[in-house]
Write a protein that holds these residues in place. Sequence first.
Motif, PDB file in Angstrom:
ATOM      1  N   LEU A 214      -9.071   8.468  -0.499  1.00 22.47           N
ATOM      2  CA  LEU A 214      -8.568   8.396   0.868  1.00 22.47           C
ATOM      3  C   LEU A 214      -9.559   7.712   1.802  1.00 22.47           C
ATOM      4  CD1 LEU A 214      -6.497   9.012   3.067  1.00 22.47           C
ATOM      5  CD2 LEU A 214      -7.464  11.324   3.237  1.00 22.47           C
ATOM      6  N   PRO A 215     -10.854   8.108   1.808  1.00 27.92           N
ATOM      7  CA  PRO A 215     -11.800   7.389   2.667  1.00 27.92           C
ATOM      8  C   PRO A 215     -11.873   5.899   2.357  1.00 27.92           C
ATOM      9  CG  PRO A 215     -12.761   9.461   1.926  1.00 27.92           C
ATOM     10  CD  PRO A 215     -11.488   9.278   1.157  1.00 27.92           C
ATOM     11  N   ASN A 216     -11.755   5.551   1.082  1.00 24.73           N
ATOM     12  CA  ASN A 216     -11.820   4.144   0.685  1.00 24.73           C
ATOM     13  C   ASN A 216     -10.632   3.357   1.237  1.00 24.73           C
ATOM     14  OD1 ASN A 216     -12.841   1.867  -0.646  1.00 24.73           O
ATOM     15  ND2 ASN A 216     -11.714   2.312  -2.515  1.00 24.73           N
ATOM     16  N   ILE A 217      -9.457   3.959   1.186  1.00 25.33           N
ATOM     17  CA  ILE A 217      -8.265   3.315   1.747  1.00 25.33           C
ATOM     18  C   ILE A 217      -8.435   3.099   3.249  1.00 25.33           C
ATOM     19  CG2 ILE A 217      -5.835   3.757   2.326  1.00 25.33           C
ATOM     20  CD1 ILE A 217      -5.605   5.039  -0.494  1.00 25.33           C
ATOM     21  N   ILE A 218      -8.978   4.095   3.925  1.00 28.64           N
ATOM     22  CA  ILE A 218      -9.181   3.967   5.374  1.00 28.64           C
ATOM     23  C   ILE A 218     -10.230   2.904   5.678  1.00 28.64           C
ATOM     24  CG2 ILE A 218      -9.862   5.167   7.483  1.00 28.64           C
ATOM     25  CD1 ILE A 218      -7.101   5.949   6.321  1.00 28.64           C
ATOM     26  N   ARG A 219     -11.303   2.844   4.892  1.00 25.32           N
ATOM     27  CA  ARG A 219     -12.324   1.805   5.106  1.00 25.32           C
ATOM     28  C   ARG A 219     -11.709   0.406   4.976  1.00 25.32           C
ATOM     29  NH1 ARG A 219     -15.636   5.336   1.982  1.00 25.32           N
ATOM     30  NH2 ARG A 219     -15.238   4.116   0.092  1.00 25.32           N
ATOM     31  N   HIS A 220     -10.897   0.222   3.961  1.00 23.98           N
ATOM     32  CA  HIS A 220     -10.262  -1.082   3.780  1.00 23.98           C
ATOM     33  C   HIS A 220      -9.273  -1.386   4.912  1.00 23.98           C
ATOM     34  CE1 HIS A 220     -12.003  -1.185  -0.259  1.00 23.98           C
ATOM     35  NE2 HIS A 220     -11.646  -2.456  -0.302  1.00 23.98           N
ATOM     36  N   SER A 221      -8.618  -0.359   5.415  1.00 21.18           N
ATOM     37  CA  SER A 221      -7.687  -0.552   6.531  1.00 21.18           C
ATOM     38  C   SER A 221      -8.428  -0.983   7.787  1.00 21.18           C
ATOM     39  CB  SER A 221      -6.907   0.733   6.798  1.00 21.18           C
ATOM     40  OG  SER A 221      -6.178   1.128   5.662  1.00 21.18           O
ATOM     41  N   ILE A 222      -9.517  -0.313   8.063  1.00 24.58           N
ATOM     42  CA  ILE A 222     -10.316  -0.648   9.245  1.00 24.58           C
ATOM     43  C   ILE A 222     -10.886  -2.059   9.114  1.00 24.58           C
ATOM     44  CG2 ILE A 222     -12.470  -0.091  10.444  1.00 24.58           C
ATOM     45  CD1 ILE A 222     -11.751   2.879   9.996  1.00 24.58           C
ATOM     46  N   ASP A 223     -11.330  -2.404   7.910  1.00 30.29           N
ATOM     47  CA  ASP A 223     -11.844  -3.745   7.673  1.00 30.29           C
ATOM     48  C   ASP A 223     -10.746  -4.795   7.906  1.00 30.29           C
ATOM     49  OD1 ASP A 223     -13.905  -5.620   6.647  1.00 30.29           O
ATOM     50  OD2 ASP A 223     -12.500  -5.881   4.991  1.00 30.29           O
ATOM     51  N   ILE A 241      -0.992   6.272   2.822  1.00 30.11           N
ATOM     52  CA  ILE A 241      -2.188   6.990   2.377  1.00 30.11           C
ATOM     53  C   ILE A 241      -1.842   7.945   1.233  1.00 30.11           C
ATOM     54  CG2 ILE A 241      -3.319   6.758   4.624  1.00 30.11           C
ATOM     55  CD1 ILE A 241      -2.556   9.645   5.229  1.00 30.11           C
ATOM     56  N   THR A 242      -2.860   8.479   0.581  1.00 29.15           N
ATOM     57  CA  THR A 242      -2.663   9.288  -0.624  1.00 29.15           C
ATOM     58  C   THR A 242      -2.652  10.786  -0.355  1.00 29.15           C
ATOM     59  OG1 THR A 242      -5.047   9.134  -0.986  1.00 29.15           O
ATOM     60  CG2 THR A 242      -3.650   7.555  -2.159  1.00 29.15           C
ATOM     61  N   ALA A 243      -2.807  11.196   0.867  1.00 30.80           N
ATOM     62  CA  ALA A 243      -2.936  12.612   1.204  1.00 30.80           C
ATOM     63  C   ALA A 243      -1.776  13.060   2.097  1.00 30.80           C
ATOM     64  CB  ALA A 243      -4.271  12.846   1.922  1.00 30.80           C
TER      65      ALA A 243
END
Length: 501
Positions: A214-223, A241-243
């Motif tokens: 989940l944090p990785n998906i958010i990091r890529h989204s912000i990027d 998201i996965t959660a």
Amino acid sequence: MHKLITLSSALLATAAVRAQSPNVIFILADDLGYGDISAFNPESKIPTPNIDNLTQDGITFTDAHSSSALSTPSRYSILTGRYPWRTKLKEGVLDGYSPAMITPDRRTIAQMFSENGYNTACIGKWHLGWDWGYPQNAKNKKDVDFSLPIKNGPTDRGFDYFYGIPSSLDIAPYVYVENNKVTALPDHIIEPQKGLGLMHGGVAGADFDPQDCLPNIIRHSIDYIDKQRNSKKPFFLYLPITAPHTPVLPSDKYKGKTTIGAYGNFVVMIDDMVQQIVETLKKNNQLDNTIIIFTSDNGCAPYIGVTEMEKQGHFPSYIYRGYKTDIYEGGHRIPLIVSWKGKFSNKISNSLVSLTDFYATFAQMVNHKLKTEEAVDSYSIWPILSKEGTSTRKDLVYESGKGYLSLRTPRLKLVFNGGSGGWGYPNKPTDLAQLPSMQLFDLEKDPSEKENIIHDKRYEQEIKEMTRLIRKYVKEGRSTPGAEVANDTEDKWKQVNIFMQ
């Protein structure tokens, strides 16, 4: 010369419309219940202030539904504007090795956005199948050659960019895919796990850590949002998201944030991730030109520990009956907020809305004329968002995990089978044999679906009319006005009651 000037004027007008078009971020939670968000459930034991804040410049929909009480079919409808039971998938979901569910000839919302001047991206959980590459000696679908590119994935269905996982976080293969290639070849096995860490065993990529997904998906989204900052084109970011789907893996900083355990803490983590996205938009001066949608693909999963949460006073389905997979409201009634800072006001809408409707909604927003076989079950809610009117949707079809259908009007709900149609009670043949073969609920009087009034003679005409309508929608291949189109398969439907009367 006159024609040339007219054409040039039209192109300039179209360009002006597109230049003013807002960015769109569609945040789709996974198995999040209606009652898990405090803006929808005043008694929720999970604080979600950041998601709640979206309502301040948004419209809160209290009668919004996914097209299915399960993940894959629900996502299909969002991207195609079409009910999932029209496809070959009549029940259940796909797995991580399934071929593409969206056929090449089926248009998607991403294609529509792209054709109307948008950059498009999908970051997160796909769960709609794609075609893996296989060696010549492959004996089964798990014998994937992960060094080969995938085909018929998100970038072949209208998205310029994709980063994410094949299906749910508890389903192998556990790999990240960027565009059409895995980011790291599998080099280890994740063993099966039980409890709230529920995962099916399978191969995992060298860079894959479930805890960091989940944090990785958010990091890529912000990027991605950052990279769009200086683009001359608006963007559409589909962010599934996965959660809080299993495995329930809140990071250490969120542990102990609620009184109801890991699931509540995981939802708090989602709330913080939403805030990170909003803060990024603020920092980049993008917030005032971005529509943010927050919703869920279906209801909360019953195996997540709902019995214990209910004992502690937290009800993930709020006052509604059932959970994920069920035809009852808790299976598919989901939280929905559509927010646009400075444009939408704090408003509550009780209109009947489906996640299927966003295709037609954004088509209207960008002045895109839908083709005959495009978004055949999608009704625009843009009139609600723009304060210029209401949706023309008068009824809604949704399905259970086992593929049973229900027709809903603003007041009544007719279920074409006798049980939950999913994992909830009643679902065993011995129980169902004791019950009427169909169900009718008056949701204005009985929102919790406690009393089946199918034999109440006062509703005979409504039952006949609702049965006529669903037959029509099945036969004509669409539920919106327009020319008759074909379903993907012959008319094989779980609910024989539709055709017996």
